[in-house]
Scaffold this active site. Structure first.
Site, PDB file in Angstrom:
ATOM      1  N   SER A 178       1.906  -6.242   7.255  1.00 15.32           N
ATOM      2  CA  SER A 178       0.473  -6.209   7.566  1.00 15.32           C
ATOM      3  C   SER A 178      -0.326  -6.943   6.499  1.00 15.32           C
ATOM      4  CB  SER A 178      -0.015  -4.762   7.646  1.00 15.32           C
ATOM      5  OG  SER A 178       0.720  -4.040   8.603  1.00 15.32           O
TER       6      SER A 178
ATOM      7  N   ALA B 255       9.447  -0.446   5.514  1.00 17.42           N
ATOM      8  CA  ALA B 255       9.655   0.654   4.567  1.00 17.42           C
ATOM      9  C   ALA B 255       8.436   1.558   4.429  1.00 17.42           C
ATOM     10  CB  ALA B 255      10.034   0.076   3.198  1.00 17.42           C
ATOM     11  N   GLY B 256       7.365   1.300   5.195  1.00 19.76           N
ATOM     12  CA  GLY B 256       6.161   2.132   5.090  1.00 19.76           C
ATOM     13  C   GLY B 256       5.223   1.679   3.994  1.00 19.76           C
ATOM     14  N   LEU B 257       5.409   0.454   3.502  1.00 14.85           N
ATOM     15  CA  LEU B 257       4.590  -0.063   2.401  1.00 14.85           C
ATOM     16  C   LEU B 257       3.591  -1.127   2.860  1.00 14.85           C
ATOM     17  CD1 LEU B 257       7.448  -0.256  -0.260  1.00 14.85           C
ATOM     18  CD2 LEU B 257       5.512   1.343  -0.249  1.00 14.85           C
ATOM     19  N   GLY B 258       3.545  -1.403   4.145  1.00 16.84           N
ATOM     20  CA  GLY B 258       2.512  -2.302   4.703  1.00 16.84           C
ATOM     21  C   GLY B 258       2.721  -3.770   4.401  1.00 16.84           C
ATOM     22  N   GLY B 259       3.915  -4.162   3.989  1.00 15.35           N
ATOM     23  CA  GLY B 259       4.137  -5.550   3.566  1.00 15.35           C
ATOM     24  C   GLY B 259       3.804  -6.573   4.650  1.00 15.35           C
TER      25      GLY B 259
ATOM     26  N   LYS C 174       0.855  -1.204   0.000  1.00 11.49           N
ATOM     27  CA  LYS C 174       0.000   0.000   0.000  1.00 11.49           C
ATOM     28  C   LYS C 174       0.878   1.237   0.000  1.00 11.49           C
ATOM     29  CE  LYS C 174       0.866   1.245   4.543  1.00 11.49           C
ATOM     30  NZ  LYS C 174       1.601   2.457   4.955  1.00 11.49           N
TER      31      LYS C 174
ATOM     32  N   ASP D  23      -2.456  -1.412  10.412  1.00 20.04           N
ATOM     33  CA  ASP D  23      -2.639  -1.350   8.956  1.00 20.04           C
ATOM     34  C   ASP D  23      -3.379  -2.565   8.401  1.00 20.04           C
ATOM     35  OD1 ASP D  23      -1.536   1.075   8.286  1.00 20.04           O
ATOM     36  OD2 ASP D  23       0.468   0.277   7.903  1.00 20.04           O
TER      37      ASP D  23
HETATM   38  O1  C5P Z   1      -0.385  -1.382  15.207  1.00 24.52           O
HETATM   39  P1  C5P Z   1       1.060  -1.615  14.894  1.00 24.52           P
HETATM   40  O2  C5P Z   1       1.652  -2.707  15.730  1.00 24.52           O
HETATM   41  O3  C5P Z   1       1.335  -1.794  13.453  1.00 24.52           O
HETATM   42  O4  C5P Z   1       1.807  -0.276  15.308  1.00 24.52           O
HETATM   43  C1  C5P Z   1       3.182  -0.222  15.544  1.00 24.52           C
HETATM   44  C2  C5P Z   1       3.458   0.941  16.484  1.00 24.52           C
HETATM   45  O5  C5P Z   1       3.201   2.173  15.825  1.00 24.52           O
HETATM   46  C3  C5P Z   1       2.579   0.963  17.708  1.00 24.52           C
HETATM   47  O6  C5P Z   1       3.150   0.234  18.761  1.00 24.52           O
HETATM   48  C4  C5P Z   1       2.509   2.422  18.046  1.00 24.52           C
HETATM   49  O7  C5P Z   1       3.656   2.793  18.771  1.00 24.52           O
HETATM   50  C5  C5P Z   1       2.587   3.108  16.708  1.00 24.52           C
HETATM   51  N1  C5P Z   1       1.286   3.506  16.154  1.00 24.52           N
HETATM   52  C6  C5P Z   1       0.636   4.603  16.706  1.00 24.52           C
HETATM   53  N2  C5P Z   1      -0.573   5.001  16.172  1.00 24.52           N
HETATM   54  C7  C5P Z   1      -1.114   4.356  15.139  1.00 24.52           C
HETATM   55  C8  C5P Z   1      -0.459   3.242  14.559  1.00 24.52           C
HETATM   56  C9  C5P Z   1       0.743   2.843  15.096  1.00 24.52           C
HETATM   57  O8  C5P Z   1       1.115   5.210  17.654  1.00 24.52           O
HETATM   58  N3  C5P Z   1      -2.282   4.770  14.631  1.00 24.52           N
END
Ligand code: C5P
Length: 355
Positions: A141, A135-139, A43, A174
């Site tokens: 997830s 890399a911010g591409l959601g792989g 994404k 994500d």
């Molecule tokens: O949900 P996920 O595990 O992918 O998020 C990784 C980290 O990014 C979380 O532990 C949190 O520190 C941060 N995060 C956040 N707010 C979001 C998504 C992620 O603070 N909406």
């Protein structure tokens, strides 16, 4: 070029030959004969606003996300049961993604098994990585969502829409977006989704420039909290987001897409990612690279997610392919200074809106 294949998830169970089923026990026959596979698309965030901090420590987001043709491939077989506590297995090809129990693929299967409360047979996953990791591409997830679907199919479980979304949200912020599988306006920490139409007139060409240095999402949000970047002016917002209720870059882009914005119009979207200053605080070379790419290509340069992938949008796939050649040439002539000393260049497209 990466990511040139058809988008979307597919599942292709191959039925067991009758001879196998006849000669072996049912579980063993399943173990040796049924393989399912699916695609896990990447994404990009076209816009990402951080509008509040939440009591649960997450951040309240408004983002417009598009799925990409660039995709990982995941396959699963029901494994042979060995020992008292059989384990799911994961083999990874094509990247330095961890094949350990904290990989989201393994966690997705474990979560689903725990939910059912049944001793479901172990699974053997094979992951072909094409999406750059961290890399911010959601792989990761996207892999998790595909793993959830493949595990459910392998175990013969029906996942209702609601339960699938709940499990997705439990796996990561994500992941619900990938459960939706279309362009979306996203709110909450990522679990509130409104489908938006893709641009009219065909998919966007997308050039991805991925520096060798990587970023952990958690650290980028921590840098934001430490004062890098705009602090959200709003208090915590945990209620539902009425589509279009809050004026902002994400709501504005979603409204334009709903009015039928063309690929050319969407490709000209002004970059807006509230995480850029925080990502740049951790990787000081990111903003110089963005400026160098902007000057080289004469187009707006976006940061996807928490970075460090930089994305440049084109009204058609050909534009992104030509830009990829220009960037590779500039990198070879050392005209670019990516953080980490090297970069990967990928030309792909968004999914949806194909003519
Ligand atoms: O949900 P996920 O595990 O992918 O998020 C990784 C980290 O990014 C979380 O532990 C949190 O520190 C941060 N995060 C956040 N707010 C979001 C998504 C992620 O603070 N909406």
């Amino acid at each position: 070029m990466n990511g040139s294949g058809a988008g979307g998830r597919s599942q292709a169970p191959s039925p067991a030959p009758p001879s196998l089923l006849a000669t072996q026990g049912a579980r063993r026959a399943q173990a040796t004969s049924v393989s399912r596979s699916g695609r896990a698309p990447a994404k990009i965030n076209l816009v990402l606003e951080v509008v509040g901090r939440r009591p649960d420590g997450y951040h309240e987001l408004r983002s417009v996300l598009a799925p990409l043709a660039l995709a990982d491939e995941l396959s699963v077989r029901v494994g042979v049961v060995r020992g008292a506590s059989p384990r799911d297995r994961l083999a990874v090809r094509g990247a330095q993604a961890p094949a350990t129990s904290d990989n989201l693929v393994v966690r997705a299967a474990a979560l689903l098994r725990a939910e059912t409360g049944r001793p479901l047979a172990p699974l053997a996953f094979h992951l072909r990585k094409r999406i750059p990791v961290a890399a911010g591409l959601g792989g990761g997830s996207s892999d998790a969502l595909t793993a959830l679907d493949l595990a459910a199919a392998a175990w013969g479980l029906q996942l209702g829409v609601r339960r699938r979304l709940q499990l997705a949200a439990a796996l990561g912020s994500d992941v619900p977006f990938f459960a939706l599988g279309t362009w979306a306006l996203v709110g909450g920490r990522g679990e509130r989704l409104w489908q938006v139409p893709p641009p009219t007139g065909g998919p966007l060409g997308v050039l991805l420039v991925v520096p060798a240095a990587r970023l952990a999402t958690r650290e980028v949000f921590a840098a934001l909290d430490a004062g890098y970047g705009e602090q959200p002016a709003h208090g915590p917002q945990v209620g539902p987001l009425p589509p279009g209720a809050r004026p902002g870059a994400a709501a504005d882009l979603a409204a334009r897409l709903r009015r039928g914005a063309s690929a050319a119009q969407v490709a000209d979207t002004e970059p807006a990612n509230d995480l850029l200053p925080a990502a740049a605080a951790i990787l000081p070379g990111l903003e110089p690279l963005r400026d160098e790419l902007g000057a080289l290509l004469g187009r707006p340069v976006h940061l996807s997610g928490s970075g460090p992938t930089l994305a440049v949008l084109y009204p058609s796939p050909g534009g992104a392919r030509r830009a990829a050649a220009v960037v590779r040439d500039a990198a070879a002539r050392r005209l670019l200074r990516p953080p980490g000393g090297a970069l990967e260049v990928i030309a792909t497209t968004t999914i949806g809106g194909e003519p």
